[in-house]
Design a protein around this motif. Structure first.
Motif, PDB file in Angstrom:
ATOM      1  N   LEU A 312       1.005  -1.109  -0.004  1.00 60.38           N
ATOM      2  CA  LEU A 312      -0.006   0.074   0.017  1.00 60.38           C
ATOM      3  C   LEU A 312       0.759   1.254   0.017  1.00 60.38           C
ATOM      4  CD1 LEU A 312      -2.875  -0.341   2.751  1.00 60.38           C
ATOM      5  CD2 LEU A 312      -3.141   0.065   0.341  1.00 60.38           C
ATOM      6  N   GLY A 313       0.318   2.366  -0.689  1.00 62.64           N
ATOM      7  CA  GLY A 313       1.096   3.565  -0.897  1.00 62.64           C
ATOM      8  C   GLY A 313       0.833   4.229   0.806  1.00 62.64           C
ATOM      9  N   LYS A 314       1.699   5.117   0.978  1.00 65.09           N
ATOM     10  CA  LYS A 314       1.800   5.455   2.291  1.00 65.09           C
ATOM     11  C   LYS A 314       0.501   6.283   2.867  1.00 65.09           C
ATOM     12  CE  LYS A 314       4.454   8.506   5.766  1.00 65.09           C
ATOM     13  NZ  LYS A 314       5.561   9.294   6.019  1.00 65.09           N
ATOM     14  N   ASP A 315      -0.097   7.096   1.662  1.00 65.70           N
ATOM     15  CA  ASP A 315      -1.464   7.574   1.962  1.00 65.70           C
ATOM     16  C   ASP A 315      -2.626   6.743   1.804  1.00 65.70           C
ATOM     17  OD1 ASP A 315      -1.569   7.204  -0.601  1.00 65.70           O
ATOM     18  OD2 ASP A 315      -1.451   9.559  -1.014  1.00 65.70           O
ATOM     19  N   ALA A 316      -2.431   5.332   1.574  1.00 66.90           N
ATOM     20  CA  ALA A 316      -3.405   4.433   1.381  1.00 66.90           C
ATOM     21  C   ALA A 316      -4.463   4.369   0.353  1.00 66.90           C
ATOM     22  CB  ALA A 316      -4.363   4.022   2.810  1.00 66.90           C
ATOM     23  N   ARG A 317      -4.032   5.511  -0.571  1.00 62.99           N
ATOM     24  CA  ARG A 317      -5.134   5.791  -1.880  1.00 62.99           C
ATOM     25  C   ARG A 317      -4.522   4.970  -2.992  1.00 62.99           C
ATOM     26  NH1 ARG A 317      -4.811  10.558  -4.148  1.00 62.99           N
ATOM     27  NH2 ARG A 317      -2.662  10.882  -3.302  1.00 62.99           N
ATOM     28  N   HIS A 318      -3.431   4.330  -3.043  1.00 64.56           N
ATOM     29  CA  HIS A 318      -2.955   3.440  -4.363  1.00 64.56           C
ATOM     30  C   HIS A 318      -2.172   2.224  -3.613  1.00 64.56           C
ATOM     31  CE1 HIS A 318      -3.371   7.270  -6.218  1.00 64.56           C
ATOM     32  NE2 HIS A 318      -2.707   8.056  -5.271  1.00 64.56           N
ATOM     33  N   LEU A 319      -2.352   1.304  -4.512  1.00 58.62           N
ATOM     34  CA  LEU A 319      -2.008   0.055  -4.137  1.00 58.62           C
ATOM     35  C   LEU A 319      -1.327  -0.760  -5.430  1.00 58.62           C
ATOM     36  CD1 LEU A 319      -2.186  -2.632  -2.326  1.00 58.62           C
ATOM     37  CD2 LEU A 319      -4.111  -3.351  -3.858  1.00 58.62           C
ATOM     38  N   TYR A 320       0.102  -1.228  -5.068  1.00 61.33           N
ATOM     39  CA  TYR A 320       1.111  -1.683  -5.947  1.00 61.33           C
ATOM     40  C   TYR A 320       1.268  -2.970  -5.950  1.00 61.33           C
ATOM     41  CZ  TYR A 320       1.829   3.200  -5.898  1.00 61.33           C
ATOM     42  OH  TYR A 320       1.711   4.543  -6.184  1.00 61.33           O
ATOM     43  N   VAL A 321       1.204  -3.677  -7.106  1.00 63.45           N
ATOM     44  CA  VAL A 321       1.421  -5.203  -7.062  1.00 63.45           C
ATOM     45  C   VAL A 321       2.471  -5.788  -7.993  1.00 63.45           C
ATOM     46  CG1 VAL A 321       0.373  -7.241  -8.098  1.00 63.45           C
ATOM     47  CG2 VAL A 321      -1.129  -5.975  -6.741  1.00 63.45           C
ATOM     48  N   ALA A 322       3.384  -6.561  -7.795  1.00 64.40           N
ATOM     49  CA  ALA A 322       4.591  -6.860  -8.576  1.00 64.40           C
ATOM     50  C   ALA A 322       4.310  -8.268  -9.648  1.00 64.40           C
ATOM     51  CB  ALA A 322       5.790  -7.209  -7.940  1.00 64.40           C
ATOM     52  N   ASN A 323       4.533  -8.334 -10.643  1.00 66.27           N
ATOM     53  CA  ASN A 323       4.283  -9.215 -11.650  1.00 66.27           C
ATOM     54  C   ASN A 323       5.563 -10.052 -12.131  1.00 66.27           C
ATOM     55  OD1 ASN A 323       1.206  -8.839 -11.572  1.00 66.27           O
ATOM     56  ND2 ASN A 323       1.816  -7.160 -12.619  1.00 66.27           N
ATOM     57  N   ARG A 324       5.869 -11.266 -11.589  1.00 64.80           N
ATOM     58  CA  ARG A 324       7.005 -12.037 -12.058  1.00 64.80           C
ATOM     59  C   ARG A 324       6.815 -12.551 -13.552  1.00 64.80           C
ATOM     60  NH1 ARG A 324       8.098 -15.646  -6.867  1.00 64.80           N
ATOM     61  NH2 ARG A 324       5.807 -15.706  -7.317  1.00 64.80           N
ATOM     62  N   LEU A 325       7.805 -12.410 -14.420  1.00 62.26           N
ATOM     63  CA  LEU A 325       7.931 -13.019 -15.737  1.00 62.26           C
ATOM     64  C   LEU A 325       7.373 -11.905 -16.579  1.00 62.26           C
ATOM     65  CD1 LEU A 325       6.937 -17.045 -15.929  1.00 62.26           C
ATOM     66  CD2 LEU A 325       9.060 -15.713 -15.648  1.00 62.26           C
ATOM     67  N   HIS A 326       6.328 -11.326 -16.212  1.00 59.01           N
ATOM     68  CA  HIS A 326       6.132  -9.957 -16.983  1.00 59.01           C
ATOM     69  C   HIS A 326       6.696  -8.789 -16.403  1.00 59.01           C
ATOM     70  CE1 HIS A 326       3.405  -6.359 -17.896  1.00 59.01           C
ATOM     71  NE2 HIS A 326       3.217  -7.171 -19.108  1.00 59.01           N
ATOM     72  N   ASN A 327       7.483  -8.934 -15.340  1.00 59.79           N
ATOM     73  CA  ASN A 327       8.431  -8.113 -14.936  1.00 59.79           C
ATOM     74  C   ASN A 327       8.008  -6.397 -14.639  1.00 59.79           C
ATOM     75  OD1 ASN A 327      10.296 -10.288 -14.295  1.00 59.79           O
ATOM     76  ND2 ASN A 327      11.094  -9.854 -16.507  1.00 59.79           N
ATOM     77  N   SER A 328       7.019  -6.555 -14.209  1.00 64.46           N
ATOM     78  CA  SER A 328       6.016  -5.315 -14.171  1.00 64.46           C
ATOM     79  C   SER A 328       5.624  -4.888 -12.674  1.00 64.46           C
ATOM     80  CB  SER A 328       5.273  -5.132 -15.145  1.00 64.46           C
ATOM     81  OG  SER A 328       3.866  -6.035 -14.771  1.00 64.46           O
ATOM     82  N   ILE A 329       5.259  -3.749 -12.322  1.00 63.81           N
ATOM     83  CA  ILE A 329       4.596  -3.224 -11.242  1.00 63.81           C
ATOM     84  C   ILE A 329       3.188  -2.686 -11.874  1.00 63.81           C
ATOM     85  CG2 ILE A 329       4.576  -2.131  -9.203  1.00 63.81           C
ATOM     86  CD1 ILE A 329       7.502  -1.866  -9.510  1.00 63.81           C
ATOM     87  N   SER A 330       2.190  -3.112 -11.022  1.00 65.77           N
ATOM     88  CA  SER A 330       0.788  -2.741 -11.550  1.00 65.77           C
ATOM     89  C   SER A 330       0.313  -1.494 -10.473  1.00 65.77           C
ATOM     90  CB  SER A 330      -0.184  -3.479 -11.719  1.00 65.77           C
ATOM     91  OG  SER A 330       0.084  -4.159 -13.014  1.00 65.77           O
ATOM     92  N   GLN A 331      -0.168  -0.467 -10.900  1.00 64.18           N
ATOM     93  CA  GLN A 331      -0.667   0.661  -9.707  1.00 64.18           C
ATOM     94  C   GLN A 331      -2.333   0.553  -9.914  1.00 64.18           C
ATOM     95  OE1 GLN A 331       0.492   4.646 -10.356  1.00 64.18           O
ATOM     96  NE2 GLN A 331      -1.546   5.476  -9.366  1.00 64.18           N
ATOM     97  N   PHE A 332      -2.652   0.403  -8.754  1.00 55.86           N
ATOM     98  CA  PHE A 332      -4.068   0.458  -8.455  1.00 55.86           C
ATOM     99  C   PHE A 332      -4.527   1.575  -7.888  1.00 55.86           C
ATOM    100  CE2 PHE A 332      -3.254  -3.955  -9.674  1.00 55.86           C
ATOM    101  CZ  PHE A 332      -4.194  -4.476 -10.658  1.00 55.86           C
ATOM    102  N   ASN A 333      -5.553   2.172  -8.178  1.00 60.65           N
ATOM    103  CA  ASN A 333      -6.228   3.296  -7.230  1.00 60.65           C
ATOM    104  C   ASN A 333      -7.245   2.789  -6.442  1.00 60.65           C
ATOM    105  OD1 ASN A 333      -4.555   5.139  -8.355  1.00 60.65           O
ATOM    106  ND2 ASN A 333      -5.972   5.953  -9.803  1.00 60.65           N
ATOM    107  N   ILE A 334      -7.454   3.139  -5.175  1.00 63.53           N
ATOM    108  CA  ILE A 334      -8.334   2.502  -4.247  1.00 63.53           C
ATOM    109  C   ILE A 334      -9.407   3.755  -4.165  1.00 63.53           C
ATOM    110  CG2 ILE A 334      -8.762   1.902  -1.966  1.00 63.53           C
ATOM    111  CD1 ILE A 334      -5.902   1.080  -1.784  1.00 63.53           C
ATOM    112  N   ASN A 335     -10.783   3.524  -4.499  1.00 61.32           N
ATOM    113  CA  ASN A 335     -11.810   4.105  -4.276  1.00 61.32           C
ATOM    114  C   ASN A 335     -12.539   4.378  -3.159  1.00 61.32           C
ATOM    115  OD1 ASN A 335     -11.649   4.595  -7.435  1.00 61.32           O
ATOM    116  ND2 ASN A 335     -12.758   2.346  -7.513  1.00 61.32           N
ATOM    117  N   GLU A 336     -13.267   5.346  -2.813  1.00 58.86           N
ATOM    118  CA  GLU A 336     -13.797   5.472  -1.499  1.00 58.86           C
ATOM    119  C   GLU A 336     -14.434   4.372  -0.999  1.00 58.86           C
ATOM    120  OE1 GLU A 336     -15.986   9.273  -0.995  1.00 58.86           O
ATOM    121  OE2 GLU A 336     -14.272  10.343  -1.494  1.00 58.86           O
ATOM    122  N   ASN A 337     -15.244   3.906  -1.705  1.00 60.54           N
ATOM    123  CA  ASN A 337     -15.881   2.506  -1.203  1.00 60.54           C
ATOM    124  C   ASN A 337     -15.014   1.232  -1.047  1.00 60.54           C
ATOM    125  OD1 ASN A 337     -15.362   1.766  -3.788  1.00 60.54           O
ATOM    126  ND2 ASN A 337     -17.642   1.568  -4.407  1.00 60.54           N
ATOM    127  N   GLY A 338     -13.655   1.319  -1.343  1.00 60.00           N
ATOM    128  CA  GLY A 338     -12.650   0.266  -1.245  1.00 60.00           C
ATOM    129  C   GLY A 338     -12.490  -0.472  -2.448  1.00 60.00           C
TER     130      GLY A 338
END
Length: 409
Positions: A312-338
């Motif tokens: 989780l980002g420090k402000d808990a508004r963004h979530l980051y996920v690592a993908n192996r083999l694709h070798n990437s980091i996906s960013q997700f925004n967290i909406n007010e309803n979760g």
């Protein structure tokens, strides 16, 4: 390392040296009066796998830009791939991800005291992890108990943390059992051959919710999320009213999860299906109810990948996920309803990102690229959460995990 000295040949240079020397002498009492926290450098520890990595490394962290410099090897126990700090960063606990500790069939956990002046470690004691292949360590919010997940054997255990930082005898050992999950992940993208270890129990993570009332553990092999209660006085773990819930889809392979500090959601990454699932947590019963599942991979990707790290980002508004083999980091925004929305996907600039971590100030994200033997650093935009590569690579053999030491400021 040899120091280089300038050759002061002129009288003016000699005079300057005298002035510098006098000023240094005058400043010594000032240094002596500094508080310990003001003398403490920013440091972190990186856990690694053999043979490329040799144990746990001390890192110096630049306070201005977050850049890393490898300082020295501070622990050489084999496959020292898992770390956790106590809440005051006075002690470091290191799991040896092996299955032959003391010529037996288990792994081990070593407790160290941290010298915050130079980052060196003093071994306090070492205990049997109560299972083979300890892959995750966590500490209860009250700081009195340590939990471990043993992947190879599929067990979790709890240990009391004594006042001096040593680990006591285990208070609970829970062994998973049951039918293995589906061999092929049903929710994986087209062309995926991500199928592994659905041959029996494989505990992958264990951690307490922020309140400290409930414990959750994932079992990749059985496709289950276990729900537990913990006794604050004894550290004893017992099954909740509903002992476990199934993974979000057959063969998904539940791996790691994070708790949101405000919206009562738990976000969990599934390794085999490369999906991200949100659960609503009942604050009274501890029961998890599945809400949303979406791919951790960018739209349109086809082929094999294994999801790994989540943070989780420090402000808990963004979530980051690592993908192996694709070798990437996906960013997700967290909406007010979760709920979650995929916002971006960036290349790690390395191979096989095992975990991702965010600096204590929330300004940098680091990817532990296990197969390319490096750590890559990204800046985090404070508003959008977008990641931008810093062009910084830190060479480390088979990095697995990194933790930052608090200096008390």
């Amino acid at each position: 390392m040899k120091k280089k000295f300038r050759d002061f040949s002129s009288a003016a240079s000699v005079y300057s040296c005298m002035i510098i020397g006098l000023s240094t002498l005058v400043s010594l009492p000032v240094l002596a009066d500094m508080k310990p926290s003001e003398q403490t450098m920013k440091i972190a520890y990186v856990a690694t796998y053999n043979p490329h990595g040799e144990g746990v490394y001390l890192m110096k962290v630049d306070e201005k830009d977050g850049s890393l410099t490898t300082d020295k090897l501070v622990s050489s126990i084999p496959n020292a791939a898992q770390l956790v700090l106590d809440k005051d960063s006075n002690h470091l606990y290191v799991a040896s991800e092996v299955d032959n500790y003391n010529d037996g069939t288990h792994g081990s956990i070593t407790a160290y005291a941290i010298n915050k002046t130079d980052g060196s470690l003093k071994k306090l004691n070492e205990v049997d992890s109560q299972g083979a292949g300890p892959v995750y360590l966590s500490i209860h919010p009250d700081g009195e108990y340590l939990f471990v997940a043993n992947y190879i054997s599929g067990s979790i255990a709890s240990f009391p943390i004594e006042r001096d930082g040593k680990l006591g005898r285990p208070t609970s050992v829970k062994q998973s059992s049951g039918e293995p999950g589906a061999a092929k992940p049903e929710a994986a993208v087209a062309g995926s051959f991500a199928a592994s270890d659905h041959d029996g129990p494989h505990a992958h993570m264990v951690d307490s919710d922020p309140s400290g009332q409930f414990i959750y553990s994932t079992d990749l092999g059985l496709d289950r999320i276990y729900q537990w209660r913990v006794d604050h006085a004894t550290g004893v773990i017992s099954a909740n009213n509903q002992p476990f819930i199934p993974a979000s889809s057959p063969g998904a392979g539940p791996r790691h999860f994070v708790f949101h500090p405000q919206n009562k959601h738990v976000y969990l990454i599934n390794e085999e299906s490369s999906t991200l699932t949100s659960y609503l947590m009942d604050q009274e019963s501890g029961k998890l109810t599945q809400q949303q599942t979406l791919s951790s991979l960018p739209n349109g990707y086809k082929g094999t990948s294994f999801a790994s790290g989540i943070v989780l980002g420090k402000d808990a508004r963004h979530l980051y996920v690592a993908n192996r083999l694709h070798n990437s980091i996906s960013q997700f925004n967290i909406n007010e309803n979760g709920s979650l929305t995929l916002a971006d996907n960036v290349w790690t600039r390395g191979d096989y990102p095992r975990t991702i971590v965010i600096s204590p100030d929330g300004q940098s994200l680091y990817a532990m690229n296990q197969r390319s033997d490096n750590i890559t650093q990204f800046n985090i935009d404070p508003s959008s959460g977008k990641l931008t590569f810093t062009d910084r690579f830190t060479p480390v053999g088979s990095p697995s995990q990194m933790v930052f030491v608090s200096d008390g400021r």
